[in-house]
Write a protein that holds these residues in place. Structure first.
Motif, PDB file in Angstrom:
ATOM      1  N   LYS A 152       0.841  -1.202   0.000  1.00 32.31           N
ATOM      2  CA  LYS A 152       0.000   0.000   0.000  1.00 32.31           C
ATOM      3  C   LYS A 152       0.871   1.245   0.000  1.00 32.31           C
ATOM      4  O   LYS A 152       0.505   2.263  -0.567  1.00 32.31           O
ATOM      5  CB  LYS A 152      -0.959  -0.006   1.189  1.00 32.31           C
ATOM      6  CG  LYS A 152      -2.065  -1.032   1.030  1.00 32.31           C
ATOM      7  CD  LYS A 152      -3.037  -0.944   2.175  1.00 32.31           C
ATOM      8  CE  LYS A 152      -4.144  -1.969   2.009  1.00 32.31           C
ATOM      9  NZ  LYS A 152      -5.144  -1.851   3.057  1.00 32.31           N
ATOM     10  N   GLN A 153       2.043   1.172   0.642  1.00 32.43           N
ATOM     11  CA  GLN A 153       2.974   2.299   0.589  1.00 32.43           C
ATOM     12  C   GLN A 153       3.470   2.488  -0.845  1.00 32.43           C
ATOM     13  O   GLN A 153       3.542   3.610  -1.336  1.00 32.43           O
ATOM     14  CB  GLN A 153       4.163   2.074   1.516  1.00 32.43           C
ATOM     15  CG  GLN A 153       3.841   2.212   2.974  1.00 32.43           C
ATOM     16  CD  GLN A 153       5.064   2.025   3.849  1.00 32.43           C
ATOM     17  OE1 GLN A 153       6.077   1.453   3.434  1.00 32.43           O
ATOM     18  NE2 GLN A 153       4.984   2.497   5.078  1.00 32.43           N
ATOM     19  N   ALA A 154       3.809   1.393  -1.496  1.00 34.22           N
ATOM     20  CA  ALA A 154       4.272   1.477  -2.887  1.00 34.22           C
ATOM     21  C   ALA A 154       3.194   2.068  -3.776  1.00 34.22           C
ATOM     22  O   ALA A 154       3.472   2.911  -4.627  1.00 34.22           O
ATOM     23  CB  ALA A 154       4.673   0.091  -3.389  1.00 34.22           C
ATOM     24  N   ALA A 155       1.952   1.633  -3.573  1.00 34.00           N
ATOM     25  CA  ALA A 155       0.842   2.144  -4.374  1.00 34.00           C
ATOM     26  C   ALA A 155       0.652   3.635  -4.152  1.00 34.00           C
ATOM     27  O   ALA A 155       0.371   4.388  -5.086  1.00 34.00           O
ATOM     28  CB  ALA A 155      -0.441   1.384  -4.028  1.00 34.00           C
ATOM     29  N   TYR A 156       0.832   4.085  -2.927  1.00 36.20           N
ATOM     30  CA  TYR A 156       0.700   5.505  -2.615  1.00 36.20           C
ATOM     31  C   TYR A 156       1.792   6.311  -3.316  1.00 36.20           C
ATOM     32  O   TYR A 156       1.525   7.348  -3.918  1.00 36.20           O
ATOM     33  CB  TYR A 156       0.754   5.712  -1.099  1.00 36.20           C
ATOM     34  CG  TYR A 156       0.554   7.143  -0.691  1.00 36.20           C
ATOM     35  CD1 TYR A 156      -0.727   7.666  -0.562  1.00 36.20           C
ATOM     36  CD2 TYR A 156       1.632   7.975  -0.436  1.00 36.20           C
ATOM     37  CE1 TYR A 156      -0.930   8.987  -0.195  1.00 36.20           C
ATOM     38  CE2 TYR A 156       1.441   9.295  -0.068  1.00 36.20           C
ATOM     39  CZ  TYR A 156       0.165   9.793   0.051  1.00 36.20           C
ATOM     40  OH  TYR A 156      -0.039  11.108   0.408  1.00 36.20           O
ATOM     41  N   VAL A 157       3.026   5.827  -3.252  1.00 35.88           N
ATOM     42  CA  VAL A 157       4.145   6.503  -3.917  1.00 35.88           C
ATOM     43  C   VAL A 157       3.878   6.567  -5.418  1.00 35.88           C
ATOM     44  O   VAL A 157       4.041   7.620  -6.047  1.00 35.88           O
ATOM     45  CB  VAL A 157       5.481   5.786  -3.617  1.00 35.88           C
ATOM     46  CG1 VAL A 157       6.609   6.326  -4.492  1.00 35.88           C
ATOM     47  CG2 VAL A 157       5.839   5.917  -2.142  1.00 35.88           C
ATOM     48  N   LEU A 158       3.451   5.458  -5.983  1.00 35.52           N
ATOM     49  CA  LEU A 158       3.138   5.397  -7.407  1.00 35.52           C
ATOM     50  C   LEU A 158       2.096   6.433  -7.782  1.00 35.52           C
ATOM     51  O   LEU A 158       2.289   7.220  -8.708  1.00 35.52           O
ATOM     52  CB  LEU A 158       2.638   3.991  -7.752  1.00 35.52           C
ATOM     53  CG  LEU A 158       2.149   3.767  -9.178  1.00 35.52           C
ATOM     54  CD1 LEU A 158       3.323   3.765 -10.138  1.00 35.52           C
ATOM     55  CD2 LEU A 158       1.387   2.463  -9.260  1.00 35.52           C
ATOM     56  N   ARG A 159       0.996   6.455  -7.062  1.00 33.61           N
ATOM     57  CA  ARG A 159      -0.085   7.390  -7.373  1.00 33.61           C
ATOM     58  C   ARG A 159       0.389   8.834  -7.285  1.00 33.61           C
ATOM     59  O   ARG A 159       0.130   9.642  -8.174  1.00 33.61           O
ATOM     60  CB  ARG A 159      -1.268   7.194  -6.428  1.00 33.61           C
ATOM     61  CG  ARG A 159      -2.455   8.081  -6.818  1.00 33.61           C
ATOM     62  CD  ARG A 159      -3.494   8.133  -5.758  1.00 33.61           C
ATOM     63  NE  ARG A 159      -2.955   8.952  -4.680  1.00 33.61           N
ATOM     64  CZ  ARG A 159      -3.564   9.183  -3.543  1.00 33.61           C
ATOM     65  NH1 ARG A 159      -4.718   8.647  -3.292  1.00 33.61           N
ATOM     66  NH2 ARG A 159      -3.025   9.944  -2.625  1.00 33.61           N
ATOM     67  N   CYS A 160       1.100   9.150  -6.220  1.00 32.69           N
ATOM     68  CA  CYS A 160       1.560  10.530  -6.030  1.00 32.69           C
ATOM     69  C   CYS A 160       2.482  10.987  -7.156  1.00 32.69           C
ATOM     70  O   CYS A 160       2.321  12.083  -7.692  1.00 32.69           O
ATOM     71  CB  CYS A 160       2.268  10.670  -4.691  1.00 32.69           C
ATOM     72  SG  CYS A 160       1.175  10.527  -3.266  1.00 32.69           S
ATOM     73  N   LEU A 161       3.441  10.149  -7.516  1.00 29.80           N
ATOM     74  CA  LEU A 161       4.392  10.539  -8.555  1.00 29.80           C
ATOM     75  C   LEU A 161       3.719  10.650  -9.917  1.00 29.80           C
ATOM     76  O   LEU A 161       3.983  11.588 -10.662  1.00 29.80           O
ATOM     77  CB  LEU A 161       5.558   9.548  -8.606  1.00 29.80           C
ATOM     78  CG  LEU A 161       6.480   9.573  -7.389  1.00 29.80           C
ATOM     79  CD1 LEU A 161       7.510   8.449  -7.483  1.00 29.80           C
ATOM     80  CD2 LEU A 161       7.169  10.922  -7.229  1.00 29.80           C
ATOM     81  N   VAL A 162       2.855   9.704 -10.232  1.00 30.65           N
ATOM     82  CA  VAL A 162       2.166   9.735 -11.527  1.00 30.65           C
ATOM     83  C   VAL A 162       1.234  10.941 -11.622  1.00 30.65           C
ATOM     84  O   VAL A 162       1.057  11.515 -12.689  1.00 30.65           O
ATOM     85  CB  VAL A 162       1.404   8.396 -11.755  1.00 30.65           C
ATOM     86  CG1 VAL A 162       0.450   8.490 -12.925  1.00 30.65           C
ATOM     87  CG2 VAL A 162       2.407   7.272 -11.975  1.00 30.65           C
ATOM     88  N   GLU A 163       0.663  11.356 -10.484  1.00 28.12           N
ATOM     89  CA  GLU A 163      -0.211  12.530 -10.473  1.00 28.12           C
ATOM     90  C   GLU A 163       0.565  13.843 -10.497  1.00 28.12           C
ATOM     91  O   GLU A 163      -0.030  14.914 -10.498  1.00 28.12           O
ATOM     92  CB  GLU A 163      -1.133  12.494  -9.253  1.00 28.12           C
ATOM     93  CG  GLU A 163      -2.205  11.420  -9.360  1.00 28.12           C
ATOM     94  CD  GLU A 163      -3.109  11.367  -8.141  1.00 28.12           C
ATOM     95  OE1 GLU A 163      -2.827  12.066  -7.129  1.00 28.12           O
ATOM     96  OE2 GLU A 163      -4.087  10.605  -8.190  1.00 28.12           O
ATOM     97  N   GLY A 164       1.903  13.766 -10.493  1.00 33.61           N
ATOM     98  CA  GLY A 164       2.707  14.962 -10.654  1.00 33.61           C
ATOM     99  C   GLY A 164       3.323  15.538  -9.399  1.00 33.61           C
ATOM    100  O   GLY A 164       3.972  16.584  -9.458  1.00 33.61           O
TER     101      GLY A 164
END
Length: 81
Positions: free
Chosen positions: A12-24
């Motif tokens: 879930k931490q990885a998913a959060y990092v992924l979402r944040c970076l992809v969203e800019g």
């Protein structure tokens, strides 16, 4: 929905990092969500890149790969499962 990143565990931490970076969001912004634990965020970025779930373009922007889109759909990128 506001997510407390430091309370997330495992992928879930990885998913959060992924979402944040992809969203800019910048890496610095993501690190601040993890109580300034830059090493943890770097580890997840390397994990995501190694598994070909996201990639960085030449202009420094992050994007999901096709494999990452499938994975993100399974895990949930907002902290939910």
């Amino acid at each position: 929905m506001q997510v407390n990143a430091i309370e997330l565990v495992g992928l879930k931490q990885a998913a959060y990092v992924l979402r944040c970076l992809v969203e800019g969001q910048s890496k610095k912004e993501v690190v601040s969500a993890f109580e300034e634990d830059e090493q943890l965020v770097d580890m997840w970025i390397l994990f995501l890149k190694h598994n070909h779930w996201m990639e960085e373009s030449s202009n420094g922007r992050w994007s999901l790969t096709a494999k990452g889109q499938v994975w993100a759909g399974k895990v949930g990128t907002n902290g939910d499962t």
